[in-house]
Motif scaffolding. Structure first.
Motif, short mmCIF file in Angstrom:
data_model
loop_
_atom_site.label_atom_id
_atom_site.label_comp_id
_atom_site.label_asym_id
_atom_site.label_seq_id
_atom_site.Cartn_x
_atom_site.Cartn_y
_atom_site.Cartn_z
N ARG A 89 0.83 -1.20 0.00
CA ARG A 89 0.00 0.00 0.00
C ARG A 89 0.87 1.25 0.00
N ARG A 90 1.91 1.27 0.81
CA ARG A 90 2.92 2.34 0.86
C ARG A 90 4.27 1.69 1.10
N PRO A 91 4.81 1.02 0.08
CA PRO A 91 6.04 0.23 0.31
C PRO A 91 7.24 1.11 0.66
N SER A 92 8.10 0.54 1.47
CA SER A 92 9.33 1.23 1.84
C SER A 92 10.48 0.23 1.78
N PRO A 93 11.70 0.73 1.60
CA PRO A 93 12.84 -0.20 1.56
C PRO A 93 13.04 -0.84 2.93
N PRO A 94 13.72 -1.98 2.96
CA PRO A 94 13.95 -2.63 4.25
C PRO A 94 14.77 -1.75 5.19
N ARG A 95 14.57 -1.93 6.48
CA ARG A 95 15.30 -1.13 7.48
C ARG A 95 16.79 -1.42 7.44
N VAL A 96 17.12 -2.68 7.17
CA VAL A 96 18.53 -3.05 7.03
C VAL A 96 18.81 -3.13 5.53
N PRO A 97 19.59 -2.19 5.00
CA PRO A 97 19.81 -2.19 3.55
C PRO A 97 20.57 -3.43 3.10
N GLY A 98 20.16 -3.94 1.95
CA GLY A 98 20.84 -5.09 1.36
C GLY A 98 21.75 -4.65 0.24
N ARG A 99 22.18 -5.62 -0.54
CA ARG A 99 23.08 -5.32 -1.66
C ARG A 99 22.36 -4.57 -2.76
N GLU A 100 21.06 -4.85 -2.93
CA GLU A 100 20.31 -4.24 -4.01
C GLU A 100 19.21 -3.34 -3.44
N THR A 101 19.02 -2.19 -4.06
CA THR A 101 17.93 -1.31 -3.67
C THR A 101 16.67 -1.81 -4.36
N PRO A 102 15.62 -2.10 -3.59
CA PRO A 102 14.41 -2.65 -4.22
C PRO A 102 13.62 -1.59 -4.98
N LEU A 103 12.88 -2.07 -5.97
CA LEU A 103 11.92 -1.24 -6.68
C LEU A 103 10.64 -1.26 -5.87
N LEU A 104 10.08 -0.11 -5.55
CA LEU A 104 8.88 -0.02 -4.73
C LEU A 104 7.66 0.17 -5.63
N VAL A 105 6.66 -0.70 -5.48
CA VAL A 105 5.45 -0.64 -6.29
C VAL A 105 4.25 -0.49 -5.36
N ALA A 106 3.58 0.67 -5.44
CA ALA A 106 2.41 0.93 -4.60
C ALA A 106 1.14 0.49 -5.33
N VAL A 107 0.23 -0.13 -4.56
CA VAL A 107 -1.07 -0.55 -5.11
C VAL A 107 -2.18 0.06 -4.27
N PRO A 108 -3.35 0.27 -4.87
CA PRO A 108 -4.46 0.82 -4.09
C PRO A 108 -5.00 -0.21 -3.10
#
Length: 190
Positions: A89-108
């Motif tokens: 609904r309101r995606p956010s990156p993980p609190r502990v960053p990984g090797r890759e930055t995720p793509l955030l996709v919001a849905v209604p």
């Protein structure tokens, strides 16, 4: 000889060594056989040892997967899985960053059925892994030709192209196939 083990020993053809006595005491020993061992002598063709083994034709392999699998959200444009995708609904990156930055996709999610960061989809090698990010309501994963499976908080599952994922509030995700390697065409050659 006392104790026996339940080990199975497989010896390839034409490499039959003398077997130790401890293997001959109740153990199963499979010894590879040659064509001559399987074909009886035929007076018309001569001894079986003269029968040549048949060769198998070369196996045609499927084209290699060279691209990335894709994700389609609510029948919208496909997103290539070049990095992990977090859907919510309101995606956010993980609190502990990984090797890759995720793509955030919001849905209604008017009914608040979809969690803020609900699900992660990532390609690992030639497989696609879906992980529930401790969502409140979970997800329903429907692989093609198989019954739907409820994905609970924190669960991960490997999926194939054609898999549908229902994350709630009418949001439907689909895993699309990866690109296939096409034979190279060289200029000037037909």
């Amino acid at each position: 000889m006392g104790e026996t083990d339940d080990d199975t020993v497989i010896v390839p053809p034409r490499a039959t060594p003398a077997l130790p006595d401890d293997l001959l005491d109740g153990d199963t020993v499979l010894v590879g056989r040659t064509v001559a061992d399987r074909v009886p002598d035929d007076p018309a063709r001569g001894p079986a040892a003269s029968v040549a083994p048949t060769r198998r034709p070369p196996v045609a392999h499927a084209p290699a997967v060279t691209g990335r699998y894709r994700l389609q959200v609510n029948r919208g444009p496909a997103v290539e899985l070049t990095a992990p995708v977090v859907v919510g609904r309101r995606p956010s990156p993980p609190r502990v960053p990984g090797r890759e930055t995720p793509l955030l996709v919001a849905v209604p999610s008017p009914g608040q059925e979809v969690s803020s960061s609900h699900l992660e989809i990532r390609q690992q090698g030639t497989t696609v892994v879906i992980t529930d990010l401790r969502s409140t309501n979970g997800s329903v994963v429907s692989p093609p030709g198989r019954p739907p499976v409820a994905l609970r908080q924190g669960d991960s599952v490997v999926v194939v192209p054609g898999t549908l994922i229902d994350i709630g509030d009418g949001n439907l995700l689909e895993i699309l196939p990866a690109a296939r390697l096409q034979p190279e065409r060289h200029p000037g050659k037909a």
